[in-house]
Scaffold this active site. Structure first.
Site, PDB file in Angstrom:
ATOM      1  N   LYS A   1      68.579  21.475  88.903  1.00 50.22           N
ATOM      2  CA  LYS A   1      68.732  20.327  88.004  1.00 50.22           C
ATOM      3  C   LYS A   1      67.757  19.219  88.395  1.00 50.22           C
ATOM      4  CE  LYS A   1      71.165  16.588  87.664  1.00 50.22           C
ATOM      5  NZ  LYS A   1      70.242  15.724  86.889  1.00 50.22           N
TER       6      LYS A   1
ATOM      7  N   GLY B   1      67.855  12.992  97.207  1.00 52.65           N
ATOM      8  CA  GLY B   1      68.211  11.840  96.383  1.00 52.65           C
ATOM      9  C   GLY B   1      68.744  10.721  97.244  1.00 52.65           C
TER      10      GLY B   1
ATOM     11  N   THR C   1      71.283   8.119  99.302  1.00 54.65           N
ATOM     12  CA  THR C   1      72.271   8.344 100.362  1.00 54.65           C
ATOM     13  C   THR C   1      73.702   8.342  99.814  1.00 54.65           C
ATOM     14  OG1 THR C   1      70.796   7.529 102.071  1.00 54.65           O
ATOM     15  CG2 THR C   1      73.147   7.346 102.532  1.00 54.65           C
ATOM     16  N   ALA C   2      73.998   7.451  98.864  1.00 52.79           N
ATOM     17  CA  ALA C   2      75.365   7.402  98.323  1.00 52.79           C
ATOM     18  C   ALA C   2      75.684   8.713  97.580  1.00 52.79           C
ATOM     19  CB  ALA C   2      75.511   6.212  97.387  1.00 52.79           C
ATOM     20  N   THR C   3      74.730   9.218  96.817  1.00 50.98           N
ATOM     21  CA  THR C   3      74.967  10.489  96.109  1.00 50.98           C
ATOM     22  C   THR C   3      75.128  11.617  97.122  1.00 50.98           C
ATOM     23  OG1 THR C   3      73.415   9.648  94.450  1.00 50.98           O
ATOM     24  CG2 THR C   3      74.169  11.898  94.161  1.00 50.98           C
TER      25      THR C   3
ATOM     26  N   GLU D   1      68.558  15.606 101.789  1.00 50.90           N
ATOM     27  CA  GLU D   1      67.367  14.786 102.096  1.00 50.90           C
ATOM     28  C   GLU D   1      67.555  13.463 101.385  1.00 50.90           C
ATOM     29  OE1 GLU D   1      65.206  15.794 104.207  1.00 50.90           O
ATOM     30  OE2 GLU D   1      65.895  17.863 104.345  1.00 50.90           O
TER      31      GLU D   1
ATOM     32  N   CYS E   1      60.018   8.455  99.318  1.00 45.84           N
ATOM     33  CA  CYS E   1      61.006   8.243 100.386  1.00 45.84           C
ATOM     34  C   CYS E   1      60.320   8.003 101.729  1.00 45.84           C
ATOM     35  CB  CYS E   1      61.938   9.439 100.473  1.00 45.84           C
ATOM     36  SG  CYS E   1      61.044  10.984 100.691  1.00 45.84           S
TER      37      CYS E   1
ATOM     38  N   GLU F   1      67.362   0.093 101.304  1.00 47.25           N
ATOM     39  CA  GLU F   1      66.213   0.757 100.687  1.00 47.25           C
ATOM     40  C   GLU F   1      65.944   0.116  99.328  1.00 47.25           C
ATOM     41  OE1 GLU F   1      66.729   4.733  99.087  1.00 47.25           O
ATOM     42  OE2 GLU F   1      64.859   5.362 100.027  1.00 47.25           O
TER      43      GLU F   1
HETATM   44  P1  NDP Z   1      70.044   9.974  92.993  1.00 41.30           P
HETATM   45  O1  NDP Z   1      70.864  10.241  94.189  1.00 41.30           O
HETATM   46  O2  NDP Z   1      70.537   8.993  91.998  1.00 41.30           O
HETATM   47  O3  NDP Z   1      69.764  11.305  92.174  1.00 41.30           O
HETATM   48  C1  NDP Z   1      69.176  12.462  92.740  1.00 41.30           C
HETATM   49  C2  NDP Z   1      69.560  13.659  91.908  1.00 41.30           C
HETATM   50  O4  NDP Z   1      70.974  13.859  92.015  1.00 41.30           O
HETATM   51  C3  NDP Z   1      69.278  13.509  90.417  1.00 41.30           C
HETATM   52  O5  NDP Z   1      68.945  14.761  89.860  1.00 41.30           O
HETATM   53  C4  NDP Z   1      70.611  13.039  89.895  1.00 41.30           C
HETATM   54  O6  NDP Z   1      70.751  13.277  88.527  1.00 41.30           O
HETATM   55  C5  NDP Z   1      71.560  13.882  90.727  1.00 41.30           C
HETATM   56  N1  NDP Z   1      72.916  13.381  90.834  1.00 41.30           N
HETATM   57  C6  NDP Z   1      73.377  12.119  90.675  1.00 41.30           C
HETATM   58  N2  NDP Z   1      74.720  12.079  90.834  1.00 41.30           N
HETATM   59  C7  NDP Z   1      75.112  13.345  91.107  1.00 41.30           C
HETATM   60  C8  NDP Z   1      76.382  13.960  91.367  1.00 41.30           C
HETATM   61  N3  NDP Z   1      77.517  13.261  91.363  1.00 41.30           N
HETATM   62  N4  NDP Z   1      76.414  15.269  91.613  1.00 41.30           N
HETATM   63  C9  NDP Z   1      75.277  16.003  91.624  1.00 41.30           C
HETATM   64  N5  NDP Z   1      74.058  15.490  91.365  1.00 41.30           N
HETATM   65  C10 NDP Z   1      73.965  14.180  91.114  1.00 41.30           C
HETATM   66  O7  NDP Z   1      68.608   9.581  93.553  1.00 41.30           O
HETATM   67  P2  NDP Z   1      67.372   9.080  92.730  1.00 41.30           P
HETATM   68  O8  NDP Z   1      67.029  10.070  91.666  1.00 41.30           O
HETATM   69  O9  NDP Z   1      67.606   7.658  92.365  1.00 41.30           O
HETATM   70  O10 NDP Z   1      66.208   9.209  93.823  1.00 41.30           O
HETATM   71  C11 NDP Z   1      65.852   8.200  94.680  1.00 41.30           C
HETATM   72  C12 NDP Z   1      66.424   8.456  96.061  1.00 41.30           C
HETATM   73  O11 NDP Z   1      65.962   9.702  96.549  1.00 41.30           O
HETATM   74  C13 NDP Z   1      65.958   7.429  97.065  1.00 41.30           C
HETATM   75  O12 NDP Z   1      67.048   7.027  97.848  1.00 41.30           O
HETATM   76  C14 NDP Z   1      64.961   8.194  97.910  1.00 41.30           C
HETATM   77  O13 NDP Z   1      64.820   7.710  99.218  1.00 41.30           O
HETATM   78  C15 NDP Z   1      65.543   9.557  97.896  1.00 41.30           C
HETATM   79  N6  NDP Z   1      64.529  10.536  98.237  1.00 41.30           N
HETATM   80  C16 NDP Z   1      64.617  11.177  99.442  1.00 41.30           C
HETATM   81  C17 NDP Z   1      63.636  12.072  99.828  1.00 41.30           C
HETATM   82  C18 NDP Z   1      63.732  12.816 101.115  1.00 41.30           C
HETATM   83  O14 NDP Z   1      63.032  13.819 101.253  1.00 41.30           O
HETATM   84  N7  NDP Z   1      64.531  12.393 102.076  1.00 41.30           N
HETATM   85  C19 NDP Z   1      62.472  12.345  98.964  1.00 41.30           C
HETATM   86  C20 NDP Z   1      62.503  11.628  97.718  1.00 41.30           C
HETATM   87  C21 NDP Z   1      63.497  10.754  97.380  1.00 41.30           C
HETATM   88  P3  NDP Z   1      70.378  12.138  87.456  1.00 41.30           P
HETATM   89  O15 NDP Z   1      69.133  11.451  87.900  1.00 41.30           O
HETATM   90  O16 NDP Z   1      70.182  12.913  86.232  1.00 41.30           O
HETATM   91  O17 NDP Z   1      71.556  11.218  87.443  1.00 41.30           O
END
Ligand code: NDP
Length: 479
Positions: A172, A224, A226-228, A246, A280, A381
């Site tokens: 996804k 994504g 940290t909270a998610t 990650e 990130c 962040e």
């Molecule tokens: P999110 O956590 O909002 O979303 C990440 C993914 O998870 C999206 O596909 C999102 O879908 C999905 N998602 C959201 N809620 C749920 C749920 N309850 N269950 C399952 N999947 C869910 O992150 P962002 O997209 O805002 O990305 C930014 C974040 O990612 C930053 O904190 C960044 O630091 C981190 N990041 C970390 C990296 C690493 O390698 N450590 C690399 C790149 C980014 P949708 O968007 O459709 O809601």
């Protein structure tokens, strides 16, 4: 305007709900396409297709499986320009960055894991009376969930090792940047056997939630916020799913007085503002040793002010648009908060007016000075074109500042003193430490964070270990 579709069981299909979400171009603020709003029924269909395909996929020879991955890599390379233009339009990133980094790396992800699987070995433990060997079998059906900042790059970084190891995948992409994943699904639809790779679009709290809750999904590889990540861990742990998380970062960039100043400045400009700071691994807290603080700061600001902000589709652009309106607003709020806390804006500090006239979401690269280390600007962040800069005096102080964070993803150190480079690298609690460089990525290395930046490692053999289940088989030697 195009309605995207889901790839399920080898077919491109509309969402069962018949509902779509608007997809915006961040440079204009306008809707340009529609994303399937998939739900648990679409996910159930995808899991069922993946389950059917799984046995055969895991039983074909490694050479055969690798050939599929090499073909996918070729298709990405052959369509690099089109995919880069799409990525730029969807995410707001400069097209030059997508052309030179995002899309080539997406192809490389497949090529790398196609090769890596042929080098993946398991252990044998031999004693006088028995032999133990370890099988590393595919897990089955796995979920790969990726964010919006490096859309195709991070999606393929998960899919490639999962497939190489013999799993079938439910992927996804973020609903905010679905375009390249959709075009990718069109491009590879006829390459892979039906059901091996399923790409489902939709909201995280619907489609994403259905993936993490599905009992047949054995593992979740998530990148994504940290909270998610915490929510996914809470949901998946009682079902004993394997998890790789990650997550976010607040990465320190430490500049010692004995560094190569020219290189430290120019790389710090890149590490602060590449992809509008929406990586990130970007360094968002710059600490500079007192002796060179003024010189570094002046040169750094001069170079930041030279960055060419503009239309992401223009090859000359270095600073594009912010991915979405809510994220744009969140970054602006963080800048206002920094001002309230007494931060001095050295450059930037608000929207880029010319971009706003086009209706897009642009923020000027912003550098802030004079904030306490514990304030929220230095602790939370922001994930945008905003960095803070502060002086320090001694090496132990620099280490303390670097570690004063709940995150532990990456850090950079600038020094010509080799002993110091080793000492400080060892003392800093991040998963990655760059010395005199930034964002050099060797795909064989373990990639991931400590503390609130995540659990587990991606990359190289770590990823193949994650996507397989080790099984010990013990044979008695009966002479
Ligand atoms: P999110 O956590 O909002 O979303 C990440 C993914 O998870 C999206 O596909 C999102 O879908 C999905 N998602 C959201 N809620 C749920 C749920 N309850 N269950 C399952 N999947 C869910 O992150 P962002 O997209 O805002 O990305 C930014 C974040 O990612 C930053 O904190 C960044 O630091 C981190 N990041 C970390 C990296 C690493 O390698 N450590 C690399 C790149 C980014 P949708 O968007 O459709 O809601």
């Amino acid at each position: 305007m195009e309605q995207m579709r889901n790839l399920i069981g080898g077919q491109l299909v509309p969402p069962l709900s018949g509902q779509y979400l608007d997809n915006f171009n961040p440079a204009t603020g306008k809707v340009w396409s529609y994303v399937p709003r998939s739900n648990h029924e679409d996910i159930a269909n995808a899991v069922s297709a993946a389950s059917k395909a799984q046995k055969e996929w895991s039983e074909i020879s490694i050479d055969e499986r690798a050939k599929f991955l090499f073909r996918i890599a070729d298709v990405i390379d052959q369509n690099c320009e089109e995919l880069a233009a799409l990525e730029s339009k969807d995410q707001g990133k400069p097209v030059g960055l997508a052309l030179s980094v995002d899309i080539p790396r997406s192809g490389q992800n497949f090529r790398f894991f196609a090769s890596a699987i042929s080098q993946f070995s398991s252990e044998a433990h031999i004693d006088q009376q028995w032999v133990n060997y370890t099988r590393r079998d595919a897990l089955g059906v796995v979920g790969c969930i990726s964010p919006w900042n490096l859309p195709l790059y991070l999606l393929t970084w998960k899919i490639a090792p999962a497939l190489a190891a013999g799993n079938c995948v439910i992927a996804k992409p973020s609903e905010i940047t679905p375009a390249t994943a959709y075009r990718f699904s069109e491009l590879i639809q006829d390459i892979l056997p039906p059901g091996v790779l399923n790409i489902i679009h939709g909201r995280g709290d619907e489609a994403g939630e259905a993936i993490i809750n599905h009992p047949e999904v054995q593992a979740i590889s998530f990148t994504g916020g940290t909270a998610t990540g915490a929510h996914i861990a809470q949901t998946a742990a009682p079902m004993f799913k394997k998890l790789s998380l990650e997550l976010g970062g607040k990465n320190p960039n430490i500049i010692f007085a004995d560094c190569d100043l020219k290189s430290a400045v120019s790389t710090s400009v890149r590490s602060s503002f590449a992809n509008q700071g929406e990586i990130c691994l970007c360094g968002s807290r710059i600490y500079v040793q007192k002796e060179i603080y003024k010189e570094f700061k002046n040169e750094f600001i001069a170079q930041v002010e030279q960055l060419k902000q503009g239309d992401p589709s223009d090859n000359q652009t270095q600073q594009g648009a912010i991915v979405s309106k809510p994220h744009y607003q969140k970054i602006l709020n963080s800048i206002e908060k920094a001002k309230e806390l007494g931060g001095k804006i050295l450059c930037g500090g608000g929207p880029w007016e010319q971009g706003a006239k086009l209706g897009g979401w642009f923020i000027k690269p912003t550098v802030i000075e004079g904030l306490s280390i514990s304030c929220e600007t230095n602790q939370d962040e922001i994930f945008g074109p905003v960095v803070t800069i502060s002086p320090f005096e001694t090496e132990p102080e620099a280490i303390k500042l670097a570690n004063q964070s709940r995150y532990g993803l990456a850090s950079s150190i600038w020094t010509q003193d080799l002993a110091r480079a080793h000492r400080v690298s060892k003392a800093i609690k991040t998963g990655i430490v760059w010395v005199n460089c930034w964002m050099k990525r060797d795909l064989r290395t373990p990639f991931g964070g400590t503390k609130a930046s995540g659990v587990g490692r991606e990359g190289g053999l770590e990823a193949l270990r994650f996507f397989t289940e080790p099984k010990n088989i013990c044979l008695e030697i009966n002479e």
